[in-house]
Structure formats: structure tokens, C-alpha cells
Motif scaffolding. Structure first.
Motif, PDB file in Angstrom:
ATOM      1  N   ASN A 100       0.952  -1.047  -0.047  1.00 32.01           N
ATOM      2  CA  ASN A 100       0.208   0.076  -0.383  1.00 32.01           C
ATOM      3  C   ASN A 100       0.658   1.670   0.444  1.00 32.01           C
ATOM      4  O   ASN A 100       0.358   2.012  -0.374  1.00 32.01           O
ATOM      5  N   ARG A 101       1.684   1.363   0.446  1.00 31.16           N
ATOM      6  CA  ARG A 101       2.834   2.457   0.216  1.00 31.16           C
ATOM      7  C   ARG A 101       3.690   2.777  -0.729  1.00 31.16           C
ATOM      8  O   ARG A 101       3.977   3.810  -1.045  1.00 31.16           O
ATOM      9  N   LEU A 102       3.528   1.139  -1.047  1.00 29.53           N
ATOM     10  CA  LEU A 102       4.571   2.243  -2.727  1.00 29.53           C
ATOM     11  C   LEU A 102       3.704   2.434  -3.825  1.00 29.53           C
ATOM     12  O   LEU A 102       3.443   3.403  -4.119  1.00 29.53           O
ATOM     13  N   HIS A 146       8.155  -7.920  -1.837  1.00 30.74           N
ATOM     14  CA  HIS A 146       9.416  -9.369  -1.835  1.00 30.74           C
ATOM     15  C   HIS A 146       8.619 -10.037  -0.638  1.00 30.74           C
ATOM     16  O   HIS A 146       8.300 -10.821  -0.437  1.00 30.74           O
ATOM     17  N   ALA A 147       8.624  -9.435   0.314  1.00 27.87           N
ATOM     18  CA  ALA A 147       9.211  -9.719   1.695  1.00 27.87           C
ATOM     19  C   ALA A 147       7.985  -8.771   2.347  1.00 27.87           C
ATOM     20  O   ALA A 147       8.133  -7.737   2.403  1.00 27.87           O
ATOM     21  N   GLU A 148       6.655  -8.750   2.262  1.00 28.53           N
ATOM     22  CA  GLU A 148       5.568  -7.941   3.102  1.00 28.53           C
ATOM     23  C   GLU A 148       5.529  -8.321   4.634  1.00 28.53           C
ATOM     24  O   GLU A 148       4.951  -9.190   5.333  1.00 28.53           O
ATOM     25  N   ALA A 175      12.843  -4.845  -2.151  1.00 32.76           N
ATOM     26  CA  ALA A 175      13.223  -6.114  -0.871  1.00 32.76           C
ATOM     27  C   ALA A 175      14.225  -5.726   0.161  1.00 32.76           C
ATOM     28  O   ALA A 175      15.190  -5.781   0.584  1.00 32.76           O
ATOM     29  N   VAL A 176      12.922  -4.440   0.786  1.00 32.06           N
ATOM     30  CA  VAL A 176      14.059  -4.081   2.459  1.00 32.06           C
ATOM     31  C   VAL A 176      13.698  -4.996   3.407  1.00 32.06           C
ATOM     32  O   VAL A 176      14.702  -4.861   4.135  1.00 32.06           O
ATOM     33  N   THR A 177      13.023  -5.898   3.292  1.00 39.93           N
ATOM     34  CA  THR A 177      13.033  -7.184   4.213  1.00 39.93           C
ATOM     35  C   THR A 177      14.071  -8.518   3.861  1.00 39.93           C
ATOM     36  O   THR A 177      14.288  -8.887   4.514  1.00 39.93           O
ATOM     37  N   SER A 196      15.747  -1.888  -0.933  1.00 38.80           N
ATOM     38  CA  SER A 196      16.527  -2.548   0.159  1.00 38.80           C
ATOM     39  C   SER A 196      16.741  -1.126   1.500  1.00 38.80           C
ATOM     40  O   SER A 196      16.496   0.032   1.470  1.00 38.80           O
ATOM     41  N   CYS A 197      16.830  -2.105   2.061  1.00 35.07           N
ATOM     42  CA  CYS A 197      17.417  -0.668   3.430  1.00 35.07           C
ATOM     43  C   CYS A 197      18.985  -1.479   4.034  1.00 35.07           C
ATOM     44  O   CYS A 197      19.778  -2.767   4.098  1.00 35.07           O
ATOM     45  N   SER A 198      19.384  -0.831   5.308  1.00 32.76           N
ATOM     46  CA  SER A 198      20.804  -1.109   5.735  1.00 32.76           C
ATOM     47  C   SER A 198      20.915  -2.236   6.930  1.00 32.76           C
ATOM     48  O   SER A 198      21.105  -2.683   8.085  1.00 32.76           O
TER      49      SER A 198
HETATM   50  C1  LIG Z   1      10.628  -1.824   6.973  1.00 32.91           C
HETATM   51  C2  LIG Z   1      10.184  -1.447   5.356  1.00 32.91           C
HETATM   52  C3  LIG Z   1       9.701  -0.702   4.557  1.00 32.91           C
HETATM   53  C4  LIG Z   1      10.034   0.675   5.131  1.00 32.91           C
HETATM   54  O1  LIG Z   1      11.656   0.583   5.275  1.00 32.91           O
HETATM   55  P1  LIG Z   1      11.910   1.990   6.192  1.00 32.91           P
HETATM   56  O2  LIG Z   1      13.778   1.881   6.355  1.00 32.91           O
HETATM   57  O3  LIG Z   1      10.767   1.794   7.816  1.00 32.91           O
HETATM   58  O4  LIG Z   1      11.618   3.408   5.711  1.00 32.91           O
HETATM   59  C5  LIG Z   1       9.220  -0.431   2.956  1.00 32.91           C
HETATM   60  N1  LIG Z   1       9.016  -1.881   2.742  1.00 32.91           N
HETATM   61  C6  LIG Z   1       9.037  -3.425   3.701  1.00 32.91           C
HETATM   62  C7  LIG Z   1       9.059  -4.125   3.010  1.00 32.91           C
HETATM   63  C8  LIG Z   1      10.064  -3.072   4.747  1.00 32.91           C
HETATM   64  O5  LIG Z   1       9.769  -4.113   5.538  1.00 32.91           O
END
Ligand SMILES: *Cc1c(COP(=O)(O)O)cnc(C)c1O
Length: 392
Positions: A100-102, A146-148, A175-177, A196-198
Motif C-alpha cells: 500500500n505504501r508503494l 518481495h517480503a511483506e 526487497a527491504v526485508t 532495500s535498507c541497511s
Molecule cells: C521496513 C520496510 C519498508 C520501509 O523501510 P524504512 O527503512 O522503515 O523506511 C519498506 N518496505 C518493506 C517491505 C519494509 O519491511
């Protein structure tokens, strides 16, 4: 008189929520190196190493691979701002909070979004994406998570990639998670843009968002009729700082950059496939322990590194989380959106994914739930997990 606050009195937690995950001493030590200028030749080398190591975790040869300043959402916004032009039709799979955020982000950047939905806890059916593409033939971008993390559901990507490309669309993947914990093949599955994220699977502090773009996605961004509607997150500007020209764009945090390189070196030393296997193994142990005390999973197809379970009827979920934190120093996550008050989300990501943490969170949960009057045999969860961990 109340003393001034002291940093040294902040607690040390065991981070077992949906992120951030625990950060190793080695990465914390890298973070504490003296700050370097963002154009210092030594720091430019750190950036080159980072891009190379990121290509390895994304499993890609993509030239445009870098770390955007900001968290995972900044990676999302950089990709969306680059790939979406005003009036573009876009398909987004939505079966949880982050899909939904996307979709909302794409709308803010001018897209006409067609949501392909599935109930929370399910995954998106590739057939539904295929039908949406047939119904909206001008769509040139399909976005999918990919990973909800809100439901723990693990979305298969290969079929969706095939139907998107057959319709001439690019595939954008969140692929953040998943990055660093779960199998992900950017080139092998023809993912065109991935962020993704760090702070989740890579176990670095939050603040940087790895992003990679295929040559087709890069061509789309370079061929825009107007520049991206975000200056700070414009991937063409960022790539001129990361690439040959080394043009000043923003004052990169060398401390975070050095920490991310160290975290990526640790992934490389462990081996990506061994790391995926470690996450699967500990997930199976945790899962057996949770089953032994009657905690059932929300998604049908669970991620290994994010375990979302139903809160038993009548239990105050926030009180349980608070006791886990106060008595055991363990953080787990609450439910989001429609799962608020009804779910716990237990992360096993990166440094947090070790047998001792599986045992600790189960021991904490079973004692707290037993005290609250649930019919639980003390030790049942830990013993069930121990058996699985000993044999896998
Ligand atoms: C955590 C997460 C985000 C957002 O990442 P932030 O680092 O909190 O900005 C986006 N998508 C997924 C699937 C997440 O798990």
C-alpha cells in the motif's frame, strides 16, 4: 536535581522485531571510525567496495548499484521518482501495509495506479497481474513487495516477472526485508529495479538504502521527458556521485558508509547462500517452539526472517511485548493496519538470527503467557525449538 541524561545508561536490547536488527560490534566499531570527507579518495574507495559488495548480495551485474541516503522508504522513493512520469499507468500488488505504501508513493509521483490486491497474509497471484496487464495495456511498470513485513508473507517473483516482461513492463521489487536473508536473484529473475535498507537483513544501523537498476530501468530514467520530481533522490544525480564523475551531490555520511561496507563484508565472509540457510534453520526452530505453545502463523507462505503470529484471544498483546522488553530486554513487533492488536511479528534478521535468541524469545513468551493464565506447559516451546535446532 535530576542528572543530565547519559548515553552510557541507554539499554542494550535484543532486536527481534521487523527491523532494525542487532548490529555487530565489528560494524559498530566501523561506524566509530573518524569521519571522512565525502570526496576523500579513501572514502571513494569505500563507495566502490560497497557497490561491488552490493552487486554480490543483489546477485546482479547492474552498473547502477548504489546506496541512497535515507532508510528503505528513501530507496522506494528514489526508484518510484525515477521510474514514474506524470500520468503513467502502473500496477502495484497490494496484500499488506508496504504494498500500500508503494502504491500511495507512486500516486504522489503522478502515476495512475491499478492495485492488484490479495487479502492480508496471502501473496499476489501472478494470474491476477497478468489479467491486470491485459486490461491496462499501457502499463510499463509493475511494483511488488518481495517480503511483506506487515504479514510475514513471502511473495514468489519469477512468474510475476515473466508476465510483466511479456507485456513490455519493467519489474520494481521491494526487497527491504528480504535482502541478505532470503533468496533473491535480481538478474536471474529479471528484476529491473530493486531497493532495500541497511538495518534489516544486513544488520547495519538505519540510514542507507541499497538500490540497483537494470540497464532497461536505467534507460527509462535517462529517457524521461522531465527530470525526476525529487532532487535529493534523483538516481541520475546520485549515480554521478557514485560513478566516474564523482560530482558533489550531498554530504554523504562516511560513518554510515563505512559501517555498511563492513556489514557487507560480513555477508560476503559468511557466504550469501550459507546466510540464507542460517535464516531458514532458525526459522524452523522458532516455528516449532511457537507451535508448541499454540501460536499459529498469519501467512500461508511465511518468510523465514519475519514470523508473524496470531495473538491468542483475550491476551493484551502490548503488555506481553512490554514484559518481553522490560524483563528480557527483547524487542518484538506489533501488528500494523488491520492486524493492530492482533499480531506479533518476530524478526530473525542478520545478527539477530542466532539460536540463543530463538530460545530466549520463546522462554520469555512461554513464561509471560503462562503467568497470564494460558494453558502452557513451561519449557514446551524451548524444548520443541531445541530439538529442531539440534537436528537441522
Ligand atoms: C521496513 C520496510 C519498508 C520501509 O523501510 P524504512 O527503512 O522503515 O523506511 C519498506 N518496505 C518493506 C517491505 C519494509 O519491511
Amino acid at each position: 536535581m535530576k542528572p543530565e541524561p547519559a548515553t552510557t545508561t541507554l539499554p542494550t536490547r535484543v532486536l527481534m522485531g521487523p527491523g532494525p536488527s542487532d548490529v555487530s560490534r565489528r560494524v559498530l566499531a566501523a561506524l566509530a571510525r573518524p569521519t571522512l570527507g565525502h570526496l576523500d579518495p579513501a572514502y571513494l574507495e569505500v563507495m566502490d567496495d560497497t557497490a561491488r559488495l552490493l552487486r554480490a548480495v543483489f546477485r546482479t551485474a547492474n552498473r547502477l548499484t548504489l546506496a541512497v541516503p535515507g532508510t528503505g522508504s528513501a530507496g522506494m522513493e528514489a526508484c518510484v521518482a525515477g521510474l514514474v512520469e506524470e500520468g503513467d499507468e502502473v500496477i502495484v500488488g497490494v496484500c499488506g501495509f508496504f504494498g500500500n505504501r508503494l502504491a500511495e508513493m507512486a500516486e504522489r509521483h503522478g502515476a495512475r495506479v491499478h492495485r492488484v490486491e490479495a487479502p492480508w497474509g496471502e501473496t499476489i497471484d501472478p494470474g491476477d497481474i497478468e489479467r491486470a496487464l491485459a486490461a491496462h495495456p499501457s502499463v510499463r511498470l509493475v511494483g511488488i513487495v518481495h517480503a511483506e513485513t506487515s504479514t510475514g508473507a513471502h511473495q514468489p517473483l519469477e512468474e510475476i516477472s515473466a508476465v510483466a516482461h511479456a507485456a513490455g513492463a519493467l519489474l520494481l521489487v521491494d526487497a527491504v526485508t528480504s535482502l541478505g536473508c532470503v533468496e533473491l536473484e535480481v538478474d536471474g529473475w529479471r528484476v529491473d529495479a530493486c531497493y532495500s535498507c541497511s538495518q534489516k537483513g544486513l544488520s547495519c544501523p538505519p540510514g542507507l538504502a541499497p538500490v540497483t537498476l537494470s540497464p532497461d530501468a536505467e534507460a527509462k530514467i535517462r529517457g524521461r521527458s522531465a527530470p525526476a520530481d525529487s532532487w535529493y533522490l534523483d538516481l541520475t544525480l546520485l549515480s554521478r556521485y557514485w560513478g566516474g564523475e564523482r560530482l558533489y551531490h550531498h554530504t554523504a555520511s562516511s560513518n554510515l558508509g563505512v559501517a555498511l561496507r563492513e556489514a557487507l563484508l560480513m555477508v560476503s565472509e559468511e557466504g550469501l547462500e550459507a546466510r540464507w540457510a542460517r535464516h531458514r534453520r532458525h526459522h524452523l526452530g522458532l516455528r516449532a517452539g511457537l507451535a508448541a505453545i499454540g501460536l499459529g502463523y498469519i501467512p500461508r507462505r511465511s518468510l523465514p526472517n519475519l514470523n508473524a503470529v496470531h495473538v491468542p484471544a483475550g491476551v493484551d498483546e502490548a503488555a506481553v511485548r512490554r514484559q518481553l522488553l522490560d524483563r528480557h530486554g527483547i524487542e518484538i513487533g506489533a501488528g500494523l493496519g488491520p492486524l493492530r492488536g492482533r499480531a506479533w511479528r518476530i524478526g530473525l534478521m542478520g545478527e539477530s538470527c542466532i539460536a540463543g535468541n530463538v530460545v530466549a524469545v520463546l522462554a520469555g513468551l512461554e513464561s509471560i503467557l503462562e503467568e497470564m493464565g494460558l494453558p502452557i506447559t513451561p519449557g514446551a516451546a524451548v524444548s520443541a525449538a531445541g530439538k529442531v535446532l539440534a537436528t537441522t
